[in-house]
Structure formats: C-alpha cells, structure tokens
Design a protein around this motif. Sequence first.
Motif, PDB file in Angstrom:
ATOM      1  N   CYS A  11       0.893  -0.978  -0.137  1.00 37.64           N
ATOM      2  CA  CYS A  11      -0.038  -0.135   0.026  1.00 37.64           C
ATOM      3  C   CYS A  11       0.861   1.326  -0.138  1.00 37.64           C
ATOM      4  O   CYS A  11       1.904   1.141   0.754  1.00 37.64           O
ATOM      5  CB  CYS A  11      -0.843  -0.095   1.232  1.00 37.64           C
ATOM      6  N   CYS A  14       0.081   3.185   3.852  1.00 39.15           N
ATOM      7  CA  CYS A  14       0.343   2.653   5.031  1.00 39.15           C
ATOM      8  C   CYS A  14       1.592   1.494   4.895  1.00 39.15           C
ATOM      9  O   CYS A  14       1.615   0.848   4.016  1.00 39.15           O
ATOM     10  CB  CYS A  14      -0.664   2.002   5.956  1.00 39.15           C
ATOM     11  N   GLY A  17       0.290  -2.603   4.915  1.00 32.16           N
ATOM     12  CA  GLY A  17      -0.980  -3.097   4.262  1.00 32.16           C
ATOM     13  C   GLY A  17      -0.425  -3.448   2.814  1.00 32.16           C
ATOM     14  O   GLY A  17       0.599  -3.171   2.225  1.00 32.16           O
ATOM     15  N   CYS A  47      -6.503  -1.324   0.009  1.00 31.96           N
ATOM     16  CA  CYS A  47      -5.526  -2.110   0.959  1.00 31.96           C
ATOM     17  C   CYS A  47      -6.228  -2.747   2.090  1.00 31.96           C
ATOM     18  O   CYS A  47      -7.377  -2.285   2.691  1.00 31.96           O
ATOM     19  CB  CYS A  47      -4.729  -1.089   1.536  1.00 31.96           C
ATOM     20  N   CYS A  50      -5.381  -0.239   5.612  1.00 28.76           N
ATOM     21  CA  CYS A  50      -6.143   1.169   5.999  1.00 28.76           C
ATOM     22  C   CYS A  50      -7.278   1.388   5.002  1.00 28.76           C
ATOM     23  O   CYS A  50      -7.961   2.287   5.298  1.00 28.76           O
ATOM     24  CB  CYS A  50      -5.130   2.235   5.497  1.00 28.76           C
TER      25      CYS A  50
HETATM   26 ZN   LIG Z   1      -2.844   0.848   3.399  1.00 32.33          ZN
END
Ligand SMILES: [Zn+2]
Length: 309
Positions: A11, A14, A17, A47, A50
């Motif tokens: 991700c 984050c 993720g 994700c 998040c």
């Molecule tokens: Zn994320």
Amino acid sequence: MILNLTAGANCQLCRDGHLSLLFQGNIESTELVRFSQYAVYGDIYRCNVCGFVVEEKSHETDAIIESLTSENYGGDKIDQLSLEEKSKAYAPLARIIECHRAISGAQLLDVGANTGIFLNLARTLGAIPFGLEPSLDATKVARSQFDLEIQNGVIAEIDQPDAAFDIVTLWDVVEHLYDPVGDLTALRSKLKPGGHIFISTHDIENVFCRILGKRNPLLMYAHFYHFSPHTLSRALEIAGFETVGFSYFHKSWSIRYLLALFDEFWPGSCVARCARGLTITISPVEPLSKLRIRFPLNLFFVAIARRPA
Ligand SMILES: [Zn+2]
C-alpha cells in the motif's frame, strides 16, 4: 507513470498493508478509454489494513495530462447545465471554509479551478483569487468570463512562489491526481505556515458506495484514487499537513440536470429517451424544472488541514 498493480503489492499509504482486488476492471481496450465515462474503469484494489482504494492506470502521465488539457467546457447542453449546477454547489463549500477561517483578505489558490466559478464567488467574499487549471478551454472561459488570474497547467507546473497562499482549495480534484501525496506535498510548500487546505471528494466507505459495489457511477477511469476521511487524512499527514477535521456536505441537483445525466449514463437507451421526453414536458413549468433534489446520504466530505506553523 503507468501504475501496474497486482494483488499483494504494498500500500502507498501504510507500511503494513497489501492490496487485494476489489473490482475487476471493465475497460475492454485502453485505446478506447473514455476518461470520464461513469462506471467504466480499470482494475480497482483496496488495502487490507488502511482501506486505501487505488485504480490501475494504463496510460502514461503525459497522455493523462494531454486528455485533461484538451477537455472542452463549451457549448453543448450538459456542459451549460454543469456550469449552472456548479455555481449552486459552491456556496456550502464557502461556508465550510468560513467555519475555520476568514475568506476575506485571504490569498486563495483554487486547484482545478475549471471555468472559475468558485474563484469568482471567493472574490465576491473578499479573497484575492488565483487558479490552476489543466483544461485550456476552461482556462480561457475563466479569463474571459470572470477576468480571473489563472495558470493553465497541473500541480507539478505551478508557477507561484512558496508560502504565497493563506488558503488552497481542491474541489472534486484529489481523486483525479495521479500522484496525490506528491501533489499535496507540493501544495503544502505554497501555503503560508498556518495556512489551510480544503479538499472535497466522495467517501468510498459510504453506504451508497457499499450498496452499489461495482456499479457505483463514481468508479470511472478518471478517478484514480477513492478516499475516505481516514485515508485522506493519512495522505495529508504523509504530505506534511496537520488534519484539522472533516465536514460532510450534501450535494443537490436540479431535476433538469438529473434527467440530462441519463444520456451520459446510458446514451441512446430507452431510459435516456424517456428522460428526454420528460425534460421537454417539464421545461415550460419553471418551478418544476428548477426544483432541486438533495442527495440524502453523507457521500461527499471536505477534509480540512493546516500547514504546521
Ligand atoms: Zn494501506
């Protein structure tokens, strides 16, 4: 920048993720992509930590900028109606700004200023307006119709000194950015310390989006990212902002405009023909054609953030 996504990719927002496929894209050929056709999109990933929602991009950044630059805002019926609709839509956004700081006297940068309708309103409220707009056609309208100072270009090209603005606004723009964190970082440097940024977009976690799923008209190729208050505040914080808060607001549309949209959603269909017939019937009845329908759910929100002092 082509963005090829695969399930399991990291991700962007984050650390922990990973992306998993949320909706399989329904674009048949990238040659034929209509950038802003409702409910036509590339593969969309989410994700698992998040909830950030990202669309695969099949075009180079230059091709996307080229498409934005050549977008037209002249003549035809839906565009004229869009202009009228937008002028009604900005009043609640100006009120949200004024809950947080005065517009009067503020140096205000509107990113994605389009034909300048919001900047014109901001000027009547006392702001010193400046706009940035990729569409050449919209830039010309903003200059000729409202005598506004507008740069034709994208965020990476902005030609203004650092710390020049008290307020930066992005109305329904952040979902179109191909590098939102990079662009927000660039905009932070254009704000004075303590200056505010206001960003409106749709909330992808809203019940409307959850119910419609893959048929959500807000899924379109031009919307590369779909935020929620949580993921937008995360993007703002990575870009060096302090999140101040969020404000949901209700959009409203005239019946005339909603009926015209049927042609956009389902061109040539039976429903679109019926809508056109209904438009002709109600047009002479002015109070009816001007009646506004308010979207009842909290689908749209404004994120408010500040450049740290
Ligand atoms: Zn994320």
